[in-house]
Design an enzyme around this catalytic site. Structure first.
Site, PDB file in Angstrom:
ATOM      1  N   LYS A   1       0.874  -1.181   0.000  1.00  0.00           N
ATOM      2  CA  LYS A   1       0.000   0.000   0.000  1.00  0.00           C
ATOM      3  C   LYS A   1       0.904   1.222   0.000  1.00  0.00           C
ATOM      4  O   LYS A   1       1.380   1.672   1.032  1.00  0.00           O
ATOM      5  CB  LYS A   1      -0.879  -0.021   1.263  1.00  0.00           C
ATOM      6  CG  LYS A   1      -2.235   0.609   1.120  1.00  0.00           C
ATOM      7  CD  LYS A   1      -2.220   2.096   0.819  1.00  0.00           C
ATOM      8  CE  LYS A   1      -1.897   2.939   2.020  1.00  0.00           C
ATOM      9  NZ  LYS A   1      -1.608   4.348   1.636  1.00  0.00           N
TER      10      LYS A   1
ATOM     11  N   GLU B   1      10.312   1.829  10.180  1.00  0.00           N
ATOM     12  CA  GLU B   1      11.311   2.868   9.909  1.00  0.00           C
ATOM     13  C   GLU B   1      10.554   4.189   9.967  1.00  0.00           C
ATOM     14  O   GLU B   1       9.743   4.490   9.089  1.00  0.00           O
ATOM     15  CB  GLU B   1      11.948   2.640   8.533  1.00  0.00           C
ATOM     16  CG  GLU B   1      12.729   1.330   8.472  1.00  0.00           C
ATOM     17  CD  GLU B   1      13.362   1.038   7.115  1.00  0.00           C
ATOM     18  OE1 GLU B   1      13.030   1.710   6.121  1.00  0.00           O
ATOM     19  OE2 GLU B   1      14.190   0.121   7.062  1.00  0.00           O
TER      20      GLU B   1
ATOM     21  N   CYS C   1      13.928  11.121   5.698  1.00  0.00           N
ATOM     22  CA  CYS C   1      13.888  10.899   7.151  1.00  0.00           C
ATOM     23  C   CYS C   1      15.264  11.096   7.775  1.00  0.00           C
ATOM     24  O   CYS C   1      15.377  11.322   8.968  1.00  0.00           O
ATOM     25  CB  CYS C   1      13.392   9.489   7.423  1.00  0.00           C
ATOM     26  SG  CYS C   1      14.419   8.252   6.613  1.00  0.00           S
TER      27      CYS C   1
ATOM     28  N   GLU D   1      10.069  16.947  14.411  1.00  0.00           N
ATOM     29  CA  GLU D   1      10.426  16.730  12.998  1.00  0.00           C
ATOM     30  C   GLU D   1       9.587  17.669  12.126  1.00  0.00           C
ATOM     31  O   GLU D   1       8.361  17.691  12.222  1.00  0.00           O
ATOM     32  CB  GLU D   1      10.154  15.277  12.600  1.00  0.00           C
ATOM     33  CG  GLU D   1      10.556  14.990  11.164  1.00  0.00           C
ATOM     34  CD  GLU D   1      10.130  13.596  10.689  1.00  0.00           C
ATOM     35  OE1 GLU D   1       8.944  13.246  10.829  1.00  0.00           O
ATOM     36  OE2 GLU D   1      10.981  12.858  10.161  1.00  0.00           O
TER      37      GLU D   1
HETATM   38  P1  NAD Z   1       2.577   8.733   7.019  1.00  0.00           P
HETATM   39  O1  NAD Z   1       2.865   7.976   8.263  1.00  0.00           O
HETATM   40  O2  NAD Z   1       1.568   9.802   7.055  1.00  0.00           O
HETATM   41  O3  NAD Z   1       2.107   7.745   5.852  1.00  0.00           O
HETATM   42  C1  NAD Z   1       2.886   6.648   5.461  1.00  0.00           C
HETATM   43  C2  NAD Z   1       1.991   5.572   4.900  1.00  0.00           C
HETATM   44  O4  NAD Z   1       1.144   5.083   5.934  1.00  0.00           O
HETATM   45  C3  NAD Z   1       1.052   6.041   3.790  1.00  0.00           C
HETATM   46  O5  NAD Z   1       0.976   5.020   2.828  1.00  0.00           O
HETATM   47  C4  NAD Z   1      -0.276   6.217   4.505  1.00  0.00           C
HETATM   48  O6  NAD Z   1      -1.397   6.078   3.681  1.00  0.00           O
HETATM   49  C5  NAD Z   1      -0.207   5.088   5.514  1.00  0.00           C
HETATM   50  N1  NAD Z   1      -1.033   5.264   6.713  1.00  0.00           N
HETATM   51  C6  NAD Z   1      -1.338   6.413   7.349  1.00  0.00           C
HETATM   52  N2  NAD Z   1      -2.082   6.145   8.447  1.00  0.00           N
HETATM   53  C7  NAD Z   1      -2.250   4.796   8.496  1.00  0.00           C
HETATM   54  C8  NAD Z   1      -2.919   3.917   9.384  1.00  0.00           C
HETATM   55  N3  NAD Z   1      -3.574   4.353  10.459  1.00  0.00           N
HETATM   56  N4  NAD Z   1      -2.880   2.592   9.134  1.00  0.00           N
HETATM   57  C9  NAD Z   1      -2.209   2.114   8.054  1.00  0.00           C
HETATM   58  N5  NAD Z   1      -1.565   2.913   7.177  1.00  0.00           N
HETATM   59  C10 NAD Z   1      -1.565   4.234   7.402  1.00  0.00           C
HETATM   60  O7  NAD Z   1       3.983   9.272   6.515  1.00  0.00           O
HETATM   61  P2  NAD Z   1       4.279  10.213   5.281  1.00  0.00           P
HETATM   62  O8  NAD Z   1       3.765  11.579   5.607  1.00  0.00           O
HETATM   63  O9  NAD Z   1       3.837   9.532   4.054  1.00  0.00           O
HETATM   64  O10 NAD Z   1       5.886  10.230   5.279  1.00  0.00           O
HETATM   65  C11 NAD Z   1       6.664  11.122   6.008  1.00  0.00           C
HETATM   66  C12 NAD Z   1       7.147  10.496   7.293  1.00  0.00           C
HETATM   67  O11 NAD Z   1       7.812   9.271   7.011  1.00  0.00           O
HETATM   68  C13 NAD Z   1       8.159  11.334   8.034  1.00  0.00           C
HETATM   69  O12 NAD Z   1       7.882  11.289   9.400  1.00  0.00           O
HETATM   70  C14 NAD Z   1       9.484  10.633   7.754  1.00  0.00           C
HETATM   71  O13 NAD Z   1      10.495  10.860   8.698  1.00  0.00           O
HETATM   72  C15 NAD Z   1       9.050   9.225   7.706  1.00  0.00           C
HETATM   73  N6  NAD Z   1      10.007   8.399   6.955  1.00  0.00           N
HETATM   74  C16 NAD Z   1      10.845   7.568   7.627  1.00  0.00           C
HETATM   75  C17 NAD Z   1      11.784   6.806   6.948  1.00  0.00           C
HETATM   76  C18 NAD Z   1      12.765   5.879   7.658  1.00  0.00           C
HETATM   77  O14 NAD Z   1      13.412   5.090   6.975  1.00  0.00           O
HETATM   78  N7  NAD Z   1      12.901   5.957   8.964  1.00  0.00           N
HETATM   79  C19 NAD Z   1      11.838   6.885   5.569  1.00  0.00           C
HETATM   80  C20 NAD Z   1      10.965   7.745   4.908  1.00  0.00           C
HETATM   81  C21 NAD Z   1      10.038   8.499   5.612  1.00  0.00           C
HETATM   82  O1  6OD Z   2      18.313   4.002   1.913  1.00  0.00           O
HETATM   83  C1  6OD Z   2      17.426   3.307   2.409  1.00  0.00           C
HETATM   84  O2  6OD Z   2      17.444   2.063   2.340  1.00  0.00           O
HETATM   85  C2  6OD Z   2      16.314   3.938   3.125  1.00  0.00           C
HETATM   86  N1  6OD Z   2      15.443   3.101   3.725  1.00  0.00           N
HETATM   87  C3  6OD Z   2      16.213   5.286   3.141  1.00  0.00           C
HETATM   88  C4  6OD Z   2      15.212   5.980   3.833  1.00  0.00           C
HETATM   89  C5  6OD Z   2      15.126   7.306   3.699  1.00  0.00           C
HETATM   90  C6  6OD Z   2      14.119   8.061   4.363  1.00  0.00           C
HETATM   91  O3  6OD Z   2      13.509   8.985   3.906  1.00  0.00           O
END
Ligand code: NAD
Ligand code: 6OD
Length: 484
Positions: free
Chosen positions: A176, A252, A286, A388
């Protein structure tokens, strides 16, 4: 208008309701995606379960690896189309998508194909009290149906980062992607279809989180594990949904990452590295550094150099080769980032550069742009130093001692990534070991070897993915103990 469909049991399926896929560079609708309702989620999970009982459940490691290589090749064959789709969905510069997102999409499949072919298992010869022996060895088996939920910032990279190892381990997946970026996930389904992977092994659902495909997937009894990348508070919701069935999760999540710059650093390399760490992908990675701590003698010089870097970024049309900065992903996300720009001012920040919205005088004014921004002068307890923001913004603060820098860097509920900039080797090791983070880079940032552990501590996640860590999450180990 282009229609983006779900992919279930080897067929493309429309949703009952549609939602728009918007280009953040100018706010135009570029496609309509079909939202998967509960029935389609059931159908996808059931198809995945059937696939496990069928041919896919009997396919050996070499054949699975060969299938993953074909997917990598399929992505590469359509490289330019993937770049264009990722750029339209996210607004990121085409040069970035071509350098990072799309090559990593292919590399994720190759790396995990290679790994699964060479992965060993543990074995122990055990002496027993009666003078005899036992042989213990672990057998790797798929977990079953894995639910994969991903965000919008690196759509193809993050989706394939989880899909590839899950398939390498013999699972079937239901993915998803973010509702903001449905395009490259749909193209990946096409590539997987063309690669001849049996029906039901890879299923794609479009839709939202709460009350939609995302939540339905996390609550589904037919799903054996959930892997999620996204916001920490979403992770908390998903954990609740998975708790009743004790469904394993790999998370993550967000970050509030620190960069520590010592006065002995290589100045030019550090400024170049920091500019990437703060502004790459419009700060929507992130791993981005939103807190920069600089040893006092270098503070003014570094702030000035970073300011010049920020002001030198070219916020252009994403497909133009000279563009180095794209918009934010959505109007809603821009509101959030701008609200932090205001909070920072209210909290007493000095705005070194940026802080507002650029004016273009063309269709980009309907997009979701913000200026790259640098703040100084905030207290460590300020919201903009603690929370963040996920935009092209950082706060820079001076420090006097190594201990003080380490303490400030670690004073966060997150713990994803840190970077340390110094030419003093002993200091690099000493400080790196003290970082309360899952990943610490020294004199670099986002330099990836896909075999290394990737993940965070605290609010930044649960578990590690990457290399064997991924294979271990996406498989169950059955230890066989034989009395000899
Ligand atoms: P988000 O959590 O709003 O959404 C991520 C995904 O989760 C989307 O597909 C969304 O539809 C789904 N989702 C939302 N609520 C849900 C629920 N209750 N149940 C199931 N699915 C649900 O995140 P975003 O705004 O898309 O992305 C930005 C965030 O992601 C930032 O906080 C960023 O730091 C984090 N991020 C972390 C990493 C990492 O590797 N640690 C990588 C990329 C992004
Ligand atoms: O490089 C990767 O494998 C990874 N998971 C990166 C995540 C980046 C976050 O925005």
């Amino acid at each position: 208008m282009k229609q983006l469909q779900n992919y279930i049991d080897g067929r493309f399926v429309a949703g009952k309701r549609e939602f728009p896929d918007i280009n953040p560079a100018d706010g135009t609708t570029i496609a309509q995606a079909g939202e998967a309702d509960g029935e389609l989620v059931d159908a996808a999970v059931e198809a995945a379960r059937r696939a496990l009982r069928g041919e896919w459940g009997r396919v050996g490691v070499l054949e699975r690896a060969a299938a993953l290589y074909r997917v990598a090749e399929g992505i590469e064959k359509r490289f330019e189309q993937f770049v264009a789709a990722e750029v339209c969905d996210t607004g990121k510069p085409a040069a970035l998508a071509a350098r990072l997102d799309v090559p990593r999409g292919a590399a994720n499949f190759r790396v995990f194909a290679d790994l699964i072919k060479t992965a060993g298992v543990e074995a122990f010869q055990t002496e027993t009290a009666d003078g005899r022996e036992a042989l213990n060895y672990a057998v790797r088996k798929p977990v079953g149906v894995v639910g994969i939920i991903t965000p919008w910032n690196l759509p193809l990279l993050l989706l394939t980062w989880k899909t590839a190892p899950a398939l390498a381990c013999g699972n079937a997946v239901v993915v998803k992607p973010s509702e903001e970026t449905p395009a490259t996930a749909t193209m990946l389904a096409e590539v997987i279809h063309e690669a001849g992977i049996p029906k039901g092994v890879f299923n794609l659902l479009h839709g939202f989180g709460p009350g939609s495909a995302g939540e339905f997937l996390t609550r589904h009894d037919g799903v054996n594990a959930i892997t999620f990348t996204g916001e920490s508070k979403t992770g908390a919701e998903i954990m609740k949904a998975c708790a009743p069935a004790v469904r394993p999760v790999s998370f993550e999540l967000g970050g509030k990452n620190a960069a520590i710059v010592f006065a002995d650093c290589n100045f030019d390399e550090t400024v170049n590295g920091l500019a990437e760490a703060v502004f790459m992908n419009t700060g929507q990675v992130c791993l981005c550094a939103e807190r920069v701590y600089v040893e006092r003698p270098m503070f003014e010089r570094l702030v000035d150099a970073l300011k010049r870097k920020a002001e030198g970024l070219k916020a252009g049309w994403p497909m133009e080769t000279t563009t180095t900065l794209g918009p934010l992903i959505s109007a809603q996300h821009r509101e959030k980032v701008l609200s932090y720009y205001k909070v920072a001012r209210d909290e007493g920040a000095t705005v070194v550069t940026g802080g507002g919205v650029p004016v273009f005088g063309d269709a980009r004014d309907h997009g979701f742009w913000v200026q790259p921004t640098i703040f100084t002068g905030l207290a460590e307890a300020a919201r903009c130093v603690k929370e963040e923001i996920f935009g092209p913004v950082c706060h820079v603060r001076a420090f006097d001692t190594e201990e003080e820098a380490v303490a400030m860097a670690n004073d966060t509920r997150y713990g994803l990534a840190a970077s340390i900039w110094t030419t003093e080797l002993n200091r690099a090791h000493r400080v790196a070991r003290q970082m309360n983070a899952g990943i610490t880079w020294v004199n670099c940032w986002f330099l990836r070897d896909l075999r290394t552990p990737f993940g965070g501590v605290g609010l930044s996640g649960i578990g590690r993915e990457g290399g064997m860590h991924s294979l271990n999450f996406y498989s169950e180990l059955n230890n066989v103990c034989i009395r000899t």
